[in-house]
Design a protein around this motif. Structure first.
Motif, PDB file in Angstrom:
ATOM      1  N   VAL A 260       4.388  67.114  29.403  1.00 62.85           N
ATOM      2  CA  VAL A 260       3.008  66.657  29.260  1.00 62.85           C
ATOM      3  C   VAL A 260       3.005  65.393  28.416  1.00 62.85           C
ATOM      4  CG1 VAL A 260       1.923  68.909  29.582  1.00 62.85           C
ATOM      5  CG2 VAL A 260       2.690  68.238  27.290  1.00 62.85           C
ATOM      6  N   ASN A 261       2.008  64.567  28.647  1.00 65.75           N
ATOM      7  CA  ASN A 261       1.864  63.274  27.985  1.00 65.75           C
ATOM      8  C   ASN A 261       0.868  63.446  26.837  1.00 65.75           C
ATOM      9  OD1 ASN A 261       1.851  60.572  27.374  1.00 65.75           O
ATOM     10  ND2 ASN A 261       0.897  59.894  29.300  1.00 65.75           N
ATOM     11  N   LEU A 262       1.348  63.392  25.595  1.00 68.30           N
ATOM     12  CA  LEU A 262       0.499  63.677  24.449  1.00 68.30           C
ATOM     13  C   LEU A 262      -0.414  62.499  24.123  1.00 68.30           C
ATOM     14  CD1 LEU A 262       3.190  65.442  22.268  1.00 68.30           C
ATOM     15  CD2 LEU A 262       1.300  66.532  23.488  1.00 68.30           C
ATOM     16  N   GLU A 263      -1.661  62.836  23.811  1.00 67.45           N
ATOM     17  CA  GLU A 263      -2.665  61.813  23.529  1.00 67.45           C
ATOM     18  C   GLU A 263      -2.288  61.029  22.270  1.00 67.45           C
ATOM     19  OE1 GLU A 263      -7.481  61.697  23.614  1.00 67.45           O
ATOM     20  OE2 GLU A 263      -6.540  63.235  22.374  1.00 67.45           O
ATOM     21  N   ASP A 264      -2.472  59.703  22.350  1.00 69.44           N
ATOM     22  CA  ASP A 264      -2.240  58.816  21.211  1.00 69.44           C
ATOM     23  C   ASP A 264      -0.826  58.923  20.664  1.00 69.44           C
ATOM     24  OD1 ASP A 264      -4.909  57.955  21.334  1.00 69.44           O
ATOM     25  OD2 ASP A 264      -5.568  59.616  20.061  1.00 69.44           O
ATOM     26  N   GLY A 265       0.148  59.100  21.548  1.00 66.29           N
ATOM     27  CA  GLY A 265       1.537  59.107  21.103  1.00 66.29           C
ATOM     28  C   GLY A 265       1.895  57.781  20.457  1.00 66.29           C
ATOM     29  N   PRO A 266       2.672  57.802  19.394  1.00 64.43           N
ATOM     30  CA  PRO A 266       2.946  56.571  18.645  1.00 64.43           C
ATOM     31  C   PRO A 266       3.966  55.650  19.297  1.00 64.43           C
ATOM     32  CG  PRO A 266       4.122  58.407  17.662  1.00 64.43           C
ATOM     33  CD  PRO A 266       3.253  58.991  18.743  1.00 64.43           C
ATOM     34  N   GLY A 267       4.703  56.147  20.287  1.00 68.44           N
ATOM     35  CA  GLY A 267       5.792  55.372  20.870  1.00 68.44           C
ATOM     36  C   GLY A 267       5.385  54.588  22.105  1.00 68.44           C
ATOM     37  N   SER A 268       6.380  54.243  22.877  1.00 65.05           N
ATOM     38  CA  SER A 268       6.203  53.385  24.049  1.00 65.05           C
ATOM     39  C   SER A 268       5.788  54.193  25.269  1.00 65.05           C
ATOM     40  CB  SER A 268       7.512  52.647  24.344  1.00 65.05           C
ATOM     41  OG  SER A 268       7.485  52.057  25.621  1.00 65.05           O
ATOM     42  N   ASP A 269       4.672  53.819  25.849  1.00 63.37           N
ATOM     43  CA  ASP A 269       4.218  54.473  27.073  1.00 63.37           C
ATOM     44  C   ASP A 269       5.202  54.222  28.211  1.00 63.37           C
ATOM     45  OD1 ASP A 269       2.109  56.036  28.296  1.00 63.37           O
ATOM     46  OD2 ASP A 269       1.614  54.245  29.457  1.00 63.37           O
ATOM     47  N   ASP A 270       5.732  53.005  28.285  1.00 62.56           N
ATOM     48  CA  ASP A 270       6.696  52.681  29.340  1.00 62.56           C
ATOM     49  C   ASP A 270       7.940  53.574  29.231  1.00 62.56           C
ATOM     50  OD1 ASP A 270       5.070  50.696  30.356  1.00 62.56           O
ATOM     51  OD2 ASP A 270       6.068  49.081  29.260  1.00 62.56           O
ATOM     52  N   LYS A 271       8.396  53.805  28.001  1.00 58.15           N
ATOM     53  CA  LYS A 271       9.590  54.625  27.829  1.00 58.15           C
ATOM     54  C   LYS A 271       9.316  56.100  28.126  1.00 58.15           C
ATOM     55  CE  LYS A 271      12.219  51.593  24.792  1.00 58.15           C
ATOM     56  NZ  LYS A 271      12.948  51.433  23.507  1.00 58.15           N
ATOM     57  N   ALA A 272       8.078  56.539  27.947  1.00 57.20           N
ATOM     58  CA  ALA A 272       7.729  57.903  28.324  1.00 57.20           C
ATOM     59  C   ALA A 272       7.948  58.102  29.825  1.00 57.20           C
ATOM     60  CB  ALA A 272       6.293  58.215  27.944  1.00 57.20           C
ATOM     61  N   TYR A 273       7.517  57.129  30.606  1.00 56.53           N
ATOM     62  CA  TYR A 273       7.730  57.215  32.057  1.00 56.53           C
ATOM     63  C   TYR A 273       9.210  57.083  32.403  1.00 56.53           C
ATOM     64  CZ  TYR A 273       2.761  57.298  33.066  1.00 56.53           C
ATOM     65  OH  TYR A 273       1.439  57.683  33.144  1.00 56.53           O
ATOM     66  N   ASP A 274       9.927  56.230  31.676  1.00 53.61           N
ATOM     67  CA  ASP A 274      11.370  56.107  31.926  1.00 53.61           C
ATOM     68  C   ASP A 274      12.074  57.437  31.667  1.00 53.61           C
ATOM     69  OD1 ASP A 274      11.082  53.452  32.573  1.00 53.61           O
ATOM     70  OD2 ASP A 274      11.750  52.692  30.614  1.00 53.61           O
ATOM     71  N   TYR A 275      11.619  58.160  30.649  1.00 54.06           N
ATOM     72  CA  TYR A 275      12.248  59.438  30.333  1.00 54.06           C
ATOM     73  C   TYR A 275      11.972  60.468  31.427  1.00 54.06           C
ATOM     74  CZ  TYR A 275      13.613  63.684  27.955  1.00 54.06           C
ATOM     75  OH  TYR A 275      14.207  64.879  27.658  1.00 54.06           O
ATOM     76  N   ILE A 276      10.729  60.556  31.877  1.00 56.10           N
ATOM     77  CA  ILE A 276      10.396  61.491  32.963  1.00 56.10           C
ATOM     78  C   ILE A 276      11.185  61.144  34.212  1.00 56.10           C
ATOM     79  CG2 ILE A 276       8.557  62.350  34.459  1.00 56.10           C
ATOM     80  CD1 ILE A 276       8.466  63.307  31.530  1.00 56.10           C
TER      81      ILE A 276
END
Length: 347
Positions: A260-276
């Motif tokens: 799940v994508n946590l609201e207001d995460g402090p890190g990089s949104d692009d890297k969240a998608y790269d991880y998934i």
């Protein structure tokens, strides 16, 4: 069900800790064991390192920690928790156009209700099965042809169920003729609860992790168990007597977990998608399978893994009903949890 099933007691000693910072632009909140680099090798290839991981012991603990202000970018939970997390307002939607394998995911795992009504809040990445593990040297195959083996007095005191509400109710619903708990009526819930009450006196214990279950089966204390698929290949490799019955007449269960994508995460949104995308990449299929998980990327899984390999892991295609542990209403999940605690206490 919780992912702790495949990680054993390590989850208890690594609760709510953070590993030394690696890529500080992405913090993954997860069960210990999922930081294995091979699971996200494509992310390392792109960014030079793994993300930073913080660990929890179970999803209720993780939920409360986030509600109390802990910040992370993505979290790894199982489908049964999705409704609760989405309704709490702590999640952001995923943009499925940025998930490379979205169209290749197994539709039996995604299900129309895994994504909350307003959007996609959960991306399944891994799955496993729950079925009857038994000692074939002492239990004939015909005795485990039905889930009602758990009511068989011949095995009283030598059976066990997981101390996990999702798995317990998956078994009870199947045993009482329900293979979709998302639509369970009050009457069906009561019938499943009554079935668990009837089984309770026959149990030696409720097992809490795979290491404990393997010991119970290996020692002969337990002959029949409702078990996660990881136990089967582990005991086969150790040369211990074990069989895994996924085709009982009433069926078996399938659990699935993802991010799940946590609201207001402090890190990089692009890297969240790269991880998934890395978790769903072709290169992650075999490392996940070696650890006892199936990849929800059905195209990649089918391209790399034979039916024999899936059967050896307890993940083969079956021809009986399958109860997928998809999200249910938070009200029903809480009702099941409360009732399960009463049943375990003898009420």
């Amino acid at each position: 069900m919780t992912i702790a099933r495949l990680l054993g007691s390590a989850a208890l000693v690594a609760t709510a800790t953070t590993v030394a910072a690696q890529d500080s632009d992405l913090l993954v909140f997860d069960y210990p064991g999922f930081e294995v680099p091979e699971f996200h090798q494509a992310y390392i290839d792109t960014h030079g390192d793994s993300p930073t991981f913080s660990f929890f012991g179970d999803e209720d603990e993780a939920f409360q920690k986030i509600r109390s202000g802990f910040q992370a970018d993505v979290a790894h939970i199982c489908a049964g928790s999705v409704t609760k997390w989405a309704e709490s307002g702590i999640l952001e939607e995923w943009d499925t156009s940025r998930i490379d394998a979205w169209d290749d995911l197994d539709s039996n795992l995604t299900g129309e209700n895994v994504a909350a009504d307003a959007g996609v809040y959960f991306v399944p990445t891994d799955f496993g099965s729950t079925a009857i593990a038994y000692n074939p040297e002492e239990v004939p195959a015909e005795d485990v042809a039905s889930l009602n083996v758990f009511q068989n007095p011949a095995y009283a005191g030598r059976m066990t169920l997981p101390d996990n509400v999702d798995d317990a109710y998956a078994l009870a619903y199947l045993a009482t003729g329900v293979d979709n708990w998302q639509n369970a009526t009050d009457a069906q819930f009561e019938a499943a609860s009554d079935w668990l009450r009837a089984v309770h006196p026959n149990l030696r214990t409720y097992w809490t992790d795979p290491a404990e279950l393997s010991q119970l089966l290996s020692s002969g204390e337990v002959l029949v168990s409702w078990a996660w698929n990881e136990t089967y290949p582990t005991m086969v490799e150790e040369g211990r007597p074990i069989a895994f019955q996924r085709q009982a007449a009433e069926g078996s269960s399938l659990w699935l977990c993802g991010y799940v994508n946590l609201e207001d995460g402090p890190g990089s949104d692009d890297k969240a998608y790269d991880y998934i995308n890395a978790m769903l990449a072709d290169s992650s299929v075999m490392p996940l399978l070696d650890a006892g998980f199936g990849s929800s990327n059905k195209v990649a899984l089918n391209a790399q893994v034979s039916e024999e390999d899936l059967a050896a892991s307890g993940l083969e295609e079956i021809s009986v009903p399958v109860l997928a542990q998809l999200p249910m209403s938070n009200e029903m999940r809480e009702r099941q949890a409360e009732t399960f605690e009463l049943i375990k206490a003898g009420f």
